[in-house]
Enzyme design. Structure first.
Site, short mmCIF file in Angstrom:
data_model
loop_
_atom_site.label_atom_id
_atom_site.label_comp_id
_atom_site.label_asym_id
_atom_site.label_seq_id
_atom_site.Cartn_x
_atom_site.Cartn_y
_atom_site.Cartn_z
N SER A 122 0.86 -1.19 0.00
CA SER A 122 0.00 0.00 0.00
C SER A 122 0.89 1.23 0.00
O SER A 122 2.01 1.19 0.53
CB SER A 122 -0.87 0.01 1.26
N TYR A 181 -1.82 -1.03 10.41
CA TYR A 181 -1.88 -1.24 8.95
C TYR A 181 -0.58 -0.76 8.29
O TYR A 181 0.02 -1.47 7.47
CB TYR A 181 -3.08 -0.50 8.37
N1 LIG Z 1 -8.70 -0.67 -1.88
C1 LIG Z 1 -7.69 0.15 -1.69
O1 LIG Z 1 -7.83 1.38 -1.85
C2 LIG Z 1 -6.32 -0.37 -1.30
C3 LIG Z 1 -5.28 0.57 -1.20
C4 LIG Z 1 -4.01 0.11 -0.86
C5 LIG Z 1 -3.78 -1.24 -0.63
N2 LIG Z 1 -4.81 -2.12 -0.74
C6 LIG Z 1 -4.49 -3.55 -0.51
O2 LIG Z 1 -5.01 -4.32 -1.57
C7 LIG Z 1 -5.47 -5.59 -1.06
C8 LIG Z 1 -6.95 -5.78 -1.40
O3 LIG Z 1 -7.69 -4.70 -0.87
P1 LIG Z 1 -9.29 -4.60 -1.03
O4 LIG Z 1 -9.64 -3.16 -0.91
O5 LIG Z 1 -9.72 -5.37 -2.22
O6 LIG Z 1 -9.74 -5.34 0.33
P2 LIG Z 1 -11.13 -6.06 0.72
O7 LIG Z 1 -11.31 -5.89 2.18
O8 LIG Z 1 -12.23 -5.59 -0.19
O9 LIG Z 1 -10.83 -7.60 0.40
C9 LIG Z 1 -9.91 -8.33 1.17
C10 LIG Z 1 -10.29 -9.79 1.12
O10 LIG Z 1 -9.35 -10.50 1.93
C11 LIG Z 1 -10.06 -11.46 2.70
N3 LIG Z 1 -9.32 -11.78 3.91
C12 LIG Z 1 -9.17 -11.01 5.01
N4 LIG Z 1 -8.45 -11.66 5.94
C13 LIG Z 1 -8.15 -12.87 5.42
C14 LIG Z 1 -7.43 -14.00 5.91
N5 LIG Z 1 -6.91 -14.02 7.14
N6 LIG Z 1 -7.28 -15.07 5.09
C15 LIG Z 1 -7.84 -15.08 3.86
N7 LIG Z 1 -8.55 -14.05 3.35
C16 LIG Z 1 -8.69 -12.97 4.13
C17 LIG Z 1 -11.40 -10.81 3.00
O11 LIG Z 1 -12.40 -11.78 3.32
C18 LIG Z 1 -11.69 -10.08 1.69
O12 LIG Z 1 -12.44 -10.87 0.79
C19 LIG Z 1 -5.18 -5.57 0.43
O13 LIG Z 1 -3.91 -6.15 0.65
C20 LIG Z 1 -5.14 -4.10 0.76
O14 LIG Z 1 -4.39 -3.83 1.92
C21 LIG Z 1 -6.08 -1.72 -1.06
#
Ligand SMILES: NC(=O)c1ccc[n+]([C@@H]2O[C@H](COP(=O)([O-])OP(=O)(O)OC[C@H]3O[C@@H](n4cnc5c(N)ncnc54)[C@H](O)[C@@H]3O)[C@@H](O)[C@H]2O)c1
Length: 258
Positions: free
Chosen positions: A147, A160
């Site tokens: 991130s 985080y």
């Molecule tokens: N959306 C954003 O703006 C953003 C920005 C920077 C980084 N990210 C990173 O991108 C990735 C995806 O983000 P997102 O927004 O799609 O998140 P999200 O919360 O929509 O999806 C995350 C998924 O991971 C699953 N999950 C959580 N804990 C788990 C575990 N212990 N084992 C297996 N599955 C598990 C959840 O059930 C969920 O389906 C993450 O690593 C997040 O930190 C997202």
């Protein structure tokens, strides 16, 4: 004379494991890889939704449930993938406690801190550990979803930020340990609208949300998926240990209030 070699697009038959793929960016990555000819194993804690989306993605998607922070579940999941497909070519560590909840330091509960670190940092380590022997056999690749918060913060997001900073360090450490057979890179998304289409329609982002980005808009899951897919491809064969920021330029913008 310059000898040009054609881009390599031989994803067919290759198998990718994408964690946290029941929704959001992980689902977008899984869908993108399938269009490129990959067989994709989606994993998630959310068994009901994971099975449903894998079914909707069709015959090149397969779902197994897994808590990435639980070594026994990781070992078992990887064994299931090998049992089903006999090979593994790519690992995408996307699952995370992805909501950077604002909790003041004074009220930061150690159990919450430990869970965020376990899922966001120990999870990718465990997956790399158990997938490495199979990835090595096919000159595979790993992409970790970090991130932009690994490098900058808003107040009260210690857990985080620390987990994602650690993930960048884990990425270069793994690249050195697992090379030359396995390449390991990180993608750091900025603001990605990873909500379901219905939620996006019900509550659209504002013009200000979009316009503050040097690229003129908030990111989409496809913006991230395209980068991940390229890093997994053999066209990225000279790229390892790196962080790729996909944030519409936000982290390059100087921000002082007037
Ligand atoms: N959306 C954003 O703006 C953003 C920005 C920077 C980084 N990210 C990173 O991108 C990735 C995806 O983000 P997102 O927004 O799609 O998140 P999200 O919360 O929509 O999806 C995350 C998924 O991971 C699953 N999950 C959580 N804990 C788990 C575990 N212990 N084992 C297996 N599955 C598990 C959840 O059930 C969920 O389906 C993450 O690593 C997040 O930190 C997202």
């Amino acid at each position: 004379m310059i000898e040009l070699s054609a881009p390599v697009g031989e994803s067919n038959g290759r198998v990718a494991l994408v964690t946290g793929a029941a929704r959001g960016i992980g689902l977008g990555i899984a869908a993108w890889l399938i269009t490129e000819g990959w067989q994709v194993v989606l994993t998630d804690l959310d068994r009901e939704r994971g099975s449903r989306v894998a079914k909707a993605l069709g015959e090149h998607a397969w779902f197994i449930s897994m808590d990435v922070a639980d070594e026994q579940q990781v070992t078992q999941g990887v064994a299931e993938v090998l049992g089903q497909f006999g090979r593994l070519d790519a690992l995408v560590c996307n699952a995370a406690v992805a909501d950077p909840r604002n909790i003041t330091l004074e009220s930061l509960d150690l159990a919450y801190w430990n869970r965020v670190l376990a899922v966001n940092l120990s999870g990718p380590m465990l997956l790399a550990k158990h997938c490495a022997p199979y990835l090595r056999a096919h000159n595979g690749a790993i992409v970790n979803l970090a991130s932009t918060r690994a490098g900058q913060s808003e107040p009260d997001t210690e857990a985080y930020a620390a987990s994602k900073g650690g993930l960048l360090a884990l990425t270069h450490a793994l690249a050195i340990s697992l090379g030359p057979e396995i390449r390991v890179n990180a993608v750091s998304p900025g603001w990605i609208d990873a909500r379901d289409p219905s939620a996006r329609r019900a509550e659209p982002l504002s013009d200000t949300d979009h316009a503050q980005h040097p690229a003129g808009r908030v990111g989409t899951v496809e913006d991230v998926a395209a980068m991940v897919a390229w890093l997994l491809s053999r066209n990225a064969g000279f790229v390892t240990g790196q962080e790729f920021v996909v944030d519409g330029g936000m982290t390059k913008k100087m921000i002082y209030s007037a």
